[in-house]
Design a protein around this motif. Structure first.
Motif, PDB file in Angstrom:
ATOM      1  N   THR A  84       0.825  -1.208   0.000  1.00 40.44           N
ATOM      2  CA  THR A  84       0.000   0.000   0.000  1.00 40.44           C
ATOM      3  C   THR A  84       0.861   1.260   0.000  1.00 40.44           C
ATOM      4  O   THR A  84       0.506   2.260  -0.646  1.00 40.44           O
ATOM      5  CB  THR A  84      -0.926   0.012   1.238  1.00 40.44           C
ATOM      6  N   MET A  85       1.996   1.228   0.681  1.00 36.09           N
ATOM      7  CA  MET A  85       2.869   2.396   0.757  1.00 36.09           C
ATOM      8  C   MET A  85       3.754   2.544  -0.489  1.00 36.09           C
ATOM      9  O   MET A  85       4.081   3.656  -0.893  1.00 36.09           O
ATOM     10  CB  MET A  85       3.754   2.313   2.006  1.00 36.09           C
ATOM     11  N   ILE A  86       4.117   1.434  -1.100  1.00 34.20           N
ATOM     12  CA  ILE A  86       5.009   1.476  -2.261  1.00 34.20           C
ATOM     13  C   ILE A  86       4.287   1.951  -3.515  1.00 34.20           C
ATOM     14  O   ILE A  86       4.836   2.713  -4.320  1.00 34.20           O
ATOM     15  CB  ILE A  86       5.643   0.085  -2.507  1.00 34.20           C
ATOM     16  N   ARG A  87       3.044   1.528  -3.678  1.00 31.94           N
ATOM     17  CA  ARG A  87       2.351   1.772  -4.940  1.00 31.94           C
ATOM     18  C   ARG A  87       2.222   3.256  -5.303  1.00 31.94           C
ATOM     19  O   ARG A  87       2.440   3.625  -6.455  1.00 31.94           O
ATOM     20  CB  ARG A  87       0.977   1.118  -4.915  1.00 31.94           C
ATOM     21  N   PRO A  88       1.874   4.162  -4.362  1.00 28.66           N
ATOM     22  CA  PRO A  88       1.791   5.577  -4.765  1.00 28.66           C
ATOM     23  C   PRO A  88       3.129   6.173  -5.175  1.00 28.66           C
ATOM     24  O   PRO A  88       3.162   7.181  -5.882  1.00 28.66           O
ATOM     25  CB  PRO A  88       1.240   6.272  -3.510  1.00 28.66           C
ATOM     26  N   PRO A  92       1.890   7.015  -9.077  1.00 28.33           N
ATOM     27  CA  PRO A  92       1.120   8.091  -8.438  1.00 28.33           C
ATOM     28  C   PRO A  92      -0.101   8.518  -9.242  1.00 28.33           C
ATOM     29  O   PRO A  92      -1.090   8.983  -8.669  1.00 28.33           O
ATOM     30  CB  PRO A  92       2.139   9.226  -8.320  1.00 28.33           C
ATOM     31  N   GLU A  93      -0.038   8.366 -10.574  1.00 26.17           N
ATOM     32  CA  GLU A  93      -1.157   8.793 -11.408  1.00 26.17           C
ATOM     33  C   GLU A  93      -2.397   7.925 -11.218  1.00 26.17           C
ATOM     34  O   GLU A  93      -3.484   8.281 -11.660  1.00 26.17           O
ATOM     35  CB  GLU A  93      -0.742   8.787 -12.888  1.00 26.17           C
ATOM     36  N   GLU A  94      -2.231   6.801 -10.525  1.00 28.70           N
ATOM     37  CA  GLU A  94      -3.368   5.930 -10.238  1.00 28.70           C
ATOM     38  C   GLU A  94      -3.673   5.894  -8.738  1.00 28.70           C
ATOM     39  O   GLU A  94      -4.376   5.006  -8.266  1.00 28.70           O
ATOM     40  CB  GLU A  94      -3.083   4.508 -10.742  1.00 28.70           C
ATOM     41  N   SER A  95      -3.162   6.869  -8.002  1.00 33.00           N
ATOM     42  CA  SER A  95      -3.319   6.887  -6.550  1.00 33.00           C
ATOM     43  C   SER A  95      -4.121   8.105  -6.099  1.00 33.00           C
ATOM     44  O   SER A  95      -4.151   9.130  -6.777  1.00 33.00           O
ATOM     45  CB  SER A  95      -1.951   6.891  -5.865  1.00 33.00           C
ATOM     46  N   ALA A  96      -4.773   7.957  -4.944  1.00 34.52           N
ATOM     47  CA  ALA A  96      -5.550   9.050  -4.358  1.00 34.52           C
ATOM     48  C   ALA A  96      -5.180   9.193  -2.894  1.00 34.52           C
ATOM     49  O   ALA A  96      -5.177   8.209  -2.149  1.00 34.52           O
ATOM     50  CB  ALA A  96      -7.046   8.779  -4.498  1.00 34.52           C
ATOM     51  N   LEU A 107     -13.345   4.372  -4.621  1.00 38.41           N
ATOM     52  CA  LEU A 107     -12.079   4.674  -5.294  1.00 38.41           C
ATOM     53  C   LEU A 107     -11.449   3.410  -5.865  1.00 38.41           C
ATOM     54  O   LEU A 107     -10.974   3.393  -7.008  1.00 38.41           O
ATOM     55  CB  LEU A 107     -11.118   5.332  -4.305  1.00 38.41           C
ATOM     56  N   GLN A 108     -11.445   2.353  -5.076  1.00 32.86           N
ATOM     57  CA  GLN A 108     -10.843   1.093  -5.520  1.00 32.86           C
ATOM     58  C   GLN A 108     -11.600   0.500  -6.707  1.00 32.86           C
ATOM     59  O   GLN A 108     -10.996  -0.030  -7.634  1.00 32.86           O
ATOM     60  CB  GLN A 108     -10.803   0.110  -4.353  1.00 32.86           C
ATOM     61  N   GLU A 109     -12.915   0.619  -6.680  1.00 29.33           N
ATOM     62  CA  GLU A 109     -13.732   0.099  -7.774  1.00 29.33           C
ATOM     63  C   GLU A 109     -13.438   0.852  -9.072  1.00 29.33           C
ATOM     64  O   GLU A 109     -13.520   0.281 -10.168  1.00 29.33           O
ATOM     65  CB  GLU A 109     -15.223   0.222  -7.426  1.00 29.33           C
ATOM     66  N   ALA A 110     -13.059   2.124  -8.943  1.00 29.80           N
ATOM     67  CA  ALA A 110     -12.744   2.939 -10.115  1.00 29.80           C
ATOM     68  C   ALA A 110     -11.305   2.746 -10.581  1.00 29.80           C
ATOM     69  O   ALA A 110     -10.880   3.370 -11.561  1.00 29.80           O
ATOM     70  CB  ALA A 110     -12.987   4.412  -9.800  1.00 29.80           C
ATOM     71  N   GLY A 111     -10.547   1.897  -9.884  1.00 28.72           N
ATOM     72  CA  GLY A 111      -9.171   1.634 -10.280  1.00 28.72           C
ATOM     73  C   GLY A 111      -8.152   2.554  -9.652  1.00 28.72           C
ATOM     74  O   GLY A 111      -6.983   2.569 -10.062  1.00 28.72           O
ATOM     75  N   LEU A 112      -8.574   3.332  -8.641  1.00 24.99           N
ATOM     76  CA  LEU A 112      -7.641   4.208  -7.936  1.00 24.99           C
ATOM     77  C   LEU A 112      -7.128   3.518  -6.670  1.00 24.99           C
ATOM     78  O   LEU A 112      -7.853   2.758  -6.033  1.00 24.99           O
ATOM     79  CB  LEU A 112      -8.320   5.520  -7.561  1.00 24.99           C
ATOM     80  N   HIS A 113      -5.892   3.819  -6.329  1.00 26.92           N
ATOM     81  CA  HIS A 113      -5.259   3.217  -5.150  1.00 26.92           C
ATOM     82  C   HIS A 113      -5.216   4.247  -4.028  1.00 26.92           C
ATOM     83  O   HIS A 113      -4.440   5.204  -4.082  1.00 26.92           O
ATOM     84  CB  HIS A 113      -3.849   2.758  -5.491  1.00 26.92           C
ATOM     85  N   PRO A 114      -6.048   4.092  -2.988  1.00 24.47           N
ATOM     86  CA  PRO A 114      -6.059   5.067  -1.891  1.00 24.47           C
ATOM     87  C   PRO A 114      -4.952   4.804  -0.874  1.00 24.47           C
ATOM     88  O   PRO A 114      -4.645   3.655  -0.558  1.00 24.47           O
ATOM     89  CB  PRO A 114      -7.442   4.864  -1.264  1.00 24.47           C
TER      90      PRO A 114
END
Length: 259
Positions: A84-88, A92-96, A107-114
């Motif tokens: 969870t910490m590495i992905r943003p 970053p363009e897919e993170s919130a 957010l997760q359903e829309a493909g964003l990584h919170p």
């Protein structure tokens, strides 16, 4: 008291079986944090690379040489949280950026990584890299009394160690600092922001009020995702003309148009 004894017993067995000393581990972590702090002043991109590389190395350790003192569920949680910490840092363009208690399922359903401010700052602190970020935030006028987790995150963002997210979603729950922190981050990154106002009292009207906001959150996410996630410019080599062209865009290199 029995729990303390059992933990100390595990600790002694761990040192006997691995030969590792906690003091030695802490020295390594402190050195790691010192370099992140140093490079955040000189080269933020390099500091981000070191942060990401160190966390990925730790994640490999979690996967292939987990701490035997941890139960299987705890080992899984350690890997999950590190992911969870590495992905943003990687995408970053897919993170919130979110706050604690933000309903992340949409957010997760829309493909964003919170990822939340408090959690990320905990990992920065565990990496002994928080001091420079705290000082940075306070040097720019952030109050000493503001939540340390929020100050750490703001400082890291100001130093450009943390990359620009896709958007920010937060609530007013738990922490009053949310009202300052997330608006400041949105202005700093120049990204869309959505606030969920949750009333103190629970009744039918307030439940409906929050439900209406969540429906609006769906529209907000769709709008945020209407632009390219990859932030790429796609140039078509040939566009066939069909009827009259009213308007269009063009690129030029050295004063010459490119068709």
């Amino acid at each position: 008291m029995l729990n303390v004894f059992l933990y100390l017993n595990k600790e002694e067995k761990w040192k006997q079986t691995t030969g590792q000393d906690e003091d030695e581990n802490m020295k390594i972590i402190e050195t790691y944090g010192n370099y992140i702090e140093k490079w955040s002043n000189e080269n933020p991109g390099r500091a981000r690379w070191l942060l990401k590389t160190g966390w990925k190395a730790q994640n490999l350790k979690f996967r292939f040489a987990p701490d035997k003192r941890l139960m299987p569920a705890e080992q899984y949680l350690a890997r999950l949280m590190m992911d969870t910490m590495i992905r943003p840092l990687e995408r970053p363009e897919e993170s919130a950026i979110v706050s604690i208690f933000t309903p992340c399922e949409i957010l997760q359903e829309a493909g964003l990584h919170p990822y939340n401010v408090e959690g990320f700052s905990c990992y920065l602190s565990a990496s002994k890299a928080e001091r420079a970020f705290l000082q940075q935030a306070e040097n720019t006028g952030i109050s000493e009394t503001l939540c340390s987790y929020h100050k750490t995150f703001i400082g890291a963002a100001q130093k450009k160690v943390l990359p620009k997210p896709k958007c920010i979603v937060y609530t007013n729950l738990t922490c009053d600092a949310n009202l300052l922190t997330f608006k400041k981050l949105a202005k700093m990154y120049d990204v869309p922001i959505f606030a969920i106002d949750v009333p103190m009292q629970q009744n039918e009207d307030n439940v409906q009020y929050v439900a209406d906001q969540l429906r609006k959150l769906k529209d907000f996410i769709e709008d945020a995702l209407s632009y390219s996630r990859e932030k790429r410019i796609i140039i078509e080599e040939f566009i066939e003309k069909d009827g009259y062209q009213i308007s269009g865009d063009a690129f030029s290199v050295d004063g010459k148009g490119i068709s």
